[in-house]
Motif scaffolding. Structure first.
Motif, short mmCIF file in Angstrom:
data_model
loop_
_atom_site.label_atom_id
_atom_site.label_comp_id
_atom_site.label_asym_id
_atom_site.label_seq_id
_atom_site.Cartn_x
_atom_site.Cartn_y
_atom_site.Cartn_z
N GLN A 3 0.96 -1.17 -0.03
CA GLN A 3 0.01 0.10 -0.06
C GLN A 3 0.81 1.11 0.05
N LEU A 4 2.01 1.18 -1.00
CA LEU A 4 2.73 2.63 -0.90
C LEU A 4 2.74 2.81 -2.61
N PRO A 5 1.53 3.50 -2.89
CA PRO A 5 1.35 3.71 -4.56
C PRO A 5 2.44 4.62 -4.95
N ASP A 6 2.83 5.51 -4.30
CA ASP A 6 3.69 6.43 -4.77
C ASP A 6 5.05 6.03 -5.03
N GLN A 7 5.61 5.24 -4.00
CA GLN A 7 6.86 4.27 -4.48
C GLN A 7 6.65 3.43 -5.52
N ALA A 8 5.40 2.64 -5.75
CA ALA A 8 5.37 1.69 -6.70
C ALA A 8 4.93 2.47 -8.03
N ASP A 9 4.66 3.62 -8.03
CA ASP A 9 4.37 4.25 -9.43
C ASP A 9 5.93 4.86 -9.75
N ALA A 10 6.83 5.17 -8.88
CA ALA A 10 8.04 5.49 -8.99
C ALA A 10 8.98 4.31 -9.87
N ALA A 11 8.55 3.29 -9.11
CA ALA A 11 9.21 1.99 -9.70
C ALA A 11 8.99 1.52 -10.94
N TYR A 12 7.67 1.75 -11.35
CA TYR A 12 7.10 1.41 -12.49
C TYR A 12 7.55 2.47 -13.68
N ARG A 13 7.55 3.72 -13.35
CA ARG A 13 8.05 4.75 -14.31
C ARG A 13 9.24 4.55 -14.72
N GLN A 14 10.33 3.89 -13.88
CA GLN A 14 11.59 3.51 -14.13
C GLN A 14 11.76 2.58 -15.20
N ALA A 15 10.69 1.78 -15.27
CA ALA A 15 10.80 0.58 -16.27
C ALA A 15 10.67 1.17 -17.72
N GLY A 16 10.12 2.45 -17.78
CA GLY A 16 10.11 2.97 -19.13
C GLY A 16 8.70 2.55 -19.87
N PRO A 17 8.70 3.16 -21.12
CA PRO A 17 7.19 2.57 -21.81
C PRO A 17 7.27 1.13 -22.20
N ILE A 18 6.14 0.52 -22.33
CA ILE A 18 6.04 -0.87 -22.50
C ILE A 18 6.85 -1.28 -23.78
N GLU A 19 6.61 -0.72 -24.96
CA GLU A 19 7.34 -0.93 -25.91
C GLU A 19 8.95 -1.09 -25.78
N SER A 20 9.56 -0.40 -24.76
CA SER A 20 10.82 -0.60 -24.54
C SER A 20 11.40 -1.65 -23.59
N TRP A 21 10.47 -2.07 -22.96
CA TRP A 21 10.99 -3.22 -22.16
C TRP A 21 11.55 -4.46 -22.53
N SER A 22 12.54 -4.89 -21.84
CA SER A 22 13.38 -6.17 -22.25
C SER A 22 13.30 -7.18 -21.02
N LEU A 23 12.43 -8.30 -21.16
CA LEU A 23 12.11 -9.16 -20.22
C LEU A 23 12.71 -10.34 -20.69
N PRO A 24 13.57 -11.08 -19.81
CA PRO A 24 14.05 -12.60 -20.18
C PRO A 24 13.03 -13.36 -20.73
N ALA A 25 13.24 -14.12 -21.72
CA ALA A 25 12.54 -14.88 -22.61
C ALA A 25 11.53 -15.80 -21.81
N PHE A 26 11.89 -16.54 -20.62
CA PHE A 26 11.34 -17.37 -19.72
C PHE A 26 10.41 -16.46 -18.58
N PHE A 27 10.50 -15.47 -18.68
CA PHE A 27 9.84 -14.70 -17.55
C PHE A 27 8.92 -13.60 -18.27
#
Length: 904
Positions: A676-700
């Protein structure tokens, strides 16, 4: 006579010994400068331990570099009447070796307790310190006290890296020794005046050894107040001048041999009969240079500084002579079995100007150290051999690289591999050099490994070697995220290996191909590869191949939602893991077993298994250990709440391997939402960048999308959530499991929750109903409960005809599972939902409150209501107060009248 000035320290040690004998073991690290009295305190404490019935075993680290690997532990095992070779060389896995040594200590302790004294660990070889670290991690549950003495400021390659870890272990205590005070110094100088005592205390700083040496000088008349010695070495050097020339020559020869020496070896080196040496040793004892040990065959310098001072007094030409003589004596004395003396012979050979011979002995010693699983000592000796004789061929560099890799020194491994490749005389040698390295999460190391592979492939004709090199190149592509390249390389490796009919090459190629078949699309091929790997294991007896085959089968079963079948396969994996041995293979078992338990709603068991695996793996490969452990913790957080450990992890910085950077941010955003820490959660999510830029390991990829969707649902990121729903469509019918690490349930569960957050109620109801069925079919009751709860929420929001009754049924079913499984994360939300669904029409009362109102109408007191409903009187009072508030009444009689009117 007791030890002076150490009453407090002895009292603390006695208290810790009592704790240890009661089963709460201790590691006591006794720290102090040279001569401060660490060994003397240990001797006094050993006597105390023996007096209360505990066993005592000593292991002394030597001052020179010639001791064999694990030397202090070899001494301890001999004291405990255990053959060191049966423990230290009886396995091919050194973590099993560590476990066997711990078992020896446990057995030796029995019911009496055991004190292990490791003296001068600042001189210890790295493998010995590794053993100590492993023992320290398990001491808290053993009736054993380990007392380790060290000089913190002593120059050492290893101890500064190990000491912080040792002191952080839950069983550790630090005991700092300081110098004598003025009164204690006076006790050591009975014939000195007050002025002399003050002067001695000023000069020595209260260092007990220095004080005693000054006391000896005062007693024999050599003390000069106008010319005080600058150090202990000065005093010992001056006293050496007062012994006979033959005695001086003897102790100098002994100092070259080492702090501990045998009289027969010394006599051989000096080319004297033993009988001629004995009177000279008596003279050395009388002058305070050495002590006789045991039966008189073995002797020891009274202190390391004493040996240092005597060695320093030896002229260079004599020193070279004695090193040569000592080497010859050792070779003659132990010709039948040189294994424990190889490094010592190499040390002596290196000191008298024959670098080629010295290098040969160093390589022999290094080979022996690696055979004993003392990889760090092997690295040191191979490097010393190359320094002594730089003209060695690539074989020594290859051996160095392999030892460094096994020791976890990847930078040293890279340098050795590159040097070996540069010096390789044949294509086969070049291939061997390239195969030293394995793919790791470090891009810089992988770049070097890739270059070596490609250079070797350019000149290698042998199909088996080409298969192994191509498989290696495929592994590197896996870590670099080159999925298309990975597919082509792994296929080529497998084709070459099958053509070569080489089992080693086939093993490497199968592993490479398995990495190229991620996710649901590759599951069928992974199962076929598992079958082939298991067949290879049966044909060759290769336990490691059996482990990989079983792991691949289990990962595929979990991913396909066949949890009962996966649980049935775990014993077969355990057999293979036990045959392989070591913490890495045990961790593979634990991470999969924890995942199965978590998916099946066995949360406490999952947490315990995962913790065990993490503790086994974190000292070997911290990144994968941490990633797997906290992935499991995050999955548990969704059902049983966030543990204190997971909360701490969510709030601290963590530097994941580059390939897992996006995954780490998405999973952290979800975990912070659970906190229940939405501000910190939002900051972490923003750091991941736009969805099209995500690089996820193939198995994950699927788990990554699920973390993101659940985080976005809580954060109200509707645009991203809609995009994630679209991306999740291809995974319908699958379970979100990242390579046998943690389960996030059926894909439809995440899709349904996302649709619910987007207000797509019809789609949410449909997908959450599918999620219920898929979780039931998988044998995953926790995910059944989660899906039922959200289905009830969706139906309640839609509120079409029949939805309310259907929602109540779903919520009640969810409640039964939530209570039975202990899903605390859903307890309050479910109670609120049931309250909304169960309100009495037109009153706002819950079903329980309506029941209480009826009992009030019957005239029951709060105590009687509590007894009737089997609740506390305070709870009954609260229910009555809520009824009064909701109905706007002032007293109980109004409740009774209202209830009666509704019943008419």
């Amino acid at each position: 006579m007791g030890i002076a000035g150490r009453g407090r320290e002895l009292a603390e040690l006695r208290g810790w010994l009592d704790d240890a004998r009661g089963g709460a073991g201790r590691l006591v690290v006794c720290v102090g400068e040279a001569g401060i009295g660490k060994t003397r305190l240990a001797q006094e404490f050993a006597g105390t331990a023996l007096a209360v019935g505990a066993a005592v075993a000593w292991g002394r680290c030597v001052e020179t570099e010639g001791a064999p690997a694990y030397w202090p532990w070899r001494q301890i095992l001999r004291t405990l009447k255990v053959d060191p070779d049966k423990v230290l060389t009886a396995t091919e896995d050194r973590f099993r070796l560590f476990e066997e040594l711990v078992d020896v200590l446990r057995t030796a302790a029995g019911t009496r307790g055991l004190v292990v004294i490791l003296d001068d660990i600042h001189r210890g070889d790295e493998p010995s310190l590794l053993v100590l670290r492993q023992v320290a991690d398990q001491l808290a549950d053993l009736p054993v006290l380990v007392l380790a003495t060290c000089r913190e400021s002593e120059p050492s390659a290893a101890l500064p890296r190990f000491l912080p870890d040792l002191l952080r272990s839950r069983s550790a205590e630090r005991l700092d020794l300081t110098g004598f005070g003025l009164d204690e110094t006076r006790e050591q100088l009975p014939s000195a005046t007050d002025r002399q005592t003050a002067r001695v205390h000023e000069i020595t700083g209260g260092n007990p050894l220095f004080v005693r040496e000054v006391a000896r000088a005062i007693a024999d008349g050599t003390w000069r107040e106008d010319r005080p010695p600058r150090s202990v070495l000065d005093i010992i050097g001056a006293r050496l001048e007062r012994v006979s020339a033959d005695c001086r020559r003897l102790v100098q020869a002994a100092a070259i041999i080492g702090r501990d020496f045998r009289v027969d070896l010394l006599a051989t080196a000096m080319e004297l009969p033993v009988g001629d040496c004995l009177p000279l040793l008596d003279e050395a004892i009388a002058f305070g240079f050495v002590d006789r040990l045991g039966d008189g065959v073995e002797y020891r310098f009274v202190h390391a500084l004493t040996r240092d001072a005597v060695e320093a007094s030896c002229p260079a030409v004599d020193r070279s002579h004695w090193h040569h003589a000592a080497a010859e004596a050792l070779e003659a004395r132990y010709a039948d079995d040189l294994s424990e003396h190889l490094a010592d012979i190499a040390r002596h050979r290196a000191q008298y100007g024959d670098p080629r011979t010295a290098a040969e002995w160093m390589i022999r010693a290094a080979d022996d150290a690696v055979r004993r699983l003392a990889y760090e000592e092997g690295v040191r000796l191979y490097k010393a051999a190359l320094k002594a004789n730089p003209q060695r061929d690539s074989r020594t560099q290859i051996a160095l690289g392999r030892a460094a890799y096994l020791a976890g020194d990847l930078q040293e491994c890279v340098e050795a591999a590159m040097a070996a490749a540069a010096a390789a005389p044949t294509p086969e040698s070049k291939a061997e050099a390239a195969l030293i390295l394995e793919a790791v999460p470090d891009p810089a190391i992988n770049a070097c490994a890739q270059r070596l592979c490609e250079e070797a492939l350019a000149v290698t004709e042998d199909n088996a070697l080409k298969a192994r090199l191509t498989a290696q190149r495929s592994h590197l592509a896996f870590y670099d995220g080159e999925q298309e390249r990975l597919d082509a390389l792994s296929r080529e490796a497998l084709t070459l290996a099958r053509a070569a009919q080489d089992d080693l090459a086939l093993t490497a190629a199968l592993r490479a191909r398995q990495e190229a078949c991620p996710g649901p699309a590759g599951r069928q091929e992974r199962l076929l590869l598992a079958t082939e790997m298991l067949e290879l294991a049966r044909r060759t007896g290769n336990a490691r191949a059996a482990m990989w085959g079983e792991l691949w089968r289990l990962d595929a079963l979990i991913e396909s939602g066949r949890l009962v079948a996966a649980a049935a396969e775990l014993p077969a994996l355990k057999v293979a893991v036990d045959r392989v041995g070591g913490p890495v293979s045990a961790w593979h078992h634990d991470r999969v077993a924890a995942c199965v338990a978590q998916a099946r709603g066995q949360y406490a068991e999952a947490a315990a298994i995962a913790r065990r695996g993490f503790d086994r793996m974190r000292l070997v490969e911290r990144a994968p250990a941490t990633g797997a452990y906290f992935a499991l913790q995050i999955a548990l957080a969704g059902h049983v709440g966030v543990s204190a450990e997971a909360a701490e992890f969510a709030l601290q910085s963590f530097d994941p391997p580059p390939r897992f950077a996006t995954m780490a941010l998405l999973s952290r955003a979800y975990l912070l939402m659970c906190l229940q820490l939405p501000d910190q959660a939002d900051a972490a999510y923003r750091q991941a960048g736009p969805i099209e830029s995500w690089s996820l390991p193939a198995f994950f990829v699927l788990p990554g999308y699920v973390y993101a969707a659940l985080a976005c649902a809580g954060l109200g990121r509707r645009d991203d959530l809609a995009e994630l729903v679209d991306r999740l469509q291809e995974y319908r019918g699958e379970h979100a499991v990242g390579n046998g690490v943690a389960s996030m349930g059926p894909a439809e569960l995440a899709i349904g929750r996302a649709e619910l957050a987007l207000g797509r109620l019809d789609a949410a109801v449909e997908d959450l109903a599918v999620a219920v069925r898929r979780a039931e079919s998988a044998g995953a009751p926790g995910f059944v409960a989660e899906a039922q709860y959200h289905l009830a929420s969706a139906l309640a929001q839609r509120d079409e005809p029949g939805d309310r009754e259907r929602a109540k049924d779903a919520a009640e079913e969810a409640g039964r599972l939530i209570r039975s499984l202990g899903m605390s994360r859903y307890a309050d939300p479910l109670a609120e939902l049931l309250g909304r669904l169960g309100e009495v029409a037109g009153s706002g009362l819950s079903p329980r409150e309506a029941e209480v109102a009826g009992l009030v109408a019957e005239g029951l007191t709060n105590r009687q209501i509590a007894e009737r409903l089997v609740i506390s009187e305070r709870t009954a009072q609260n229910h009555v107060q809520h009824i009064l508030t909701k109905l706007g009444f002032a007293n109980r009689s109004q409740i009774a009248s209202w209830t009666t009117r509704r019943g008419e």
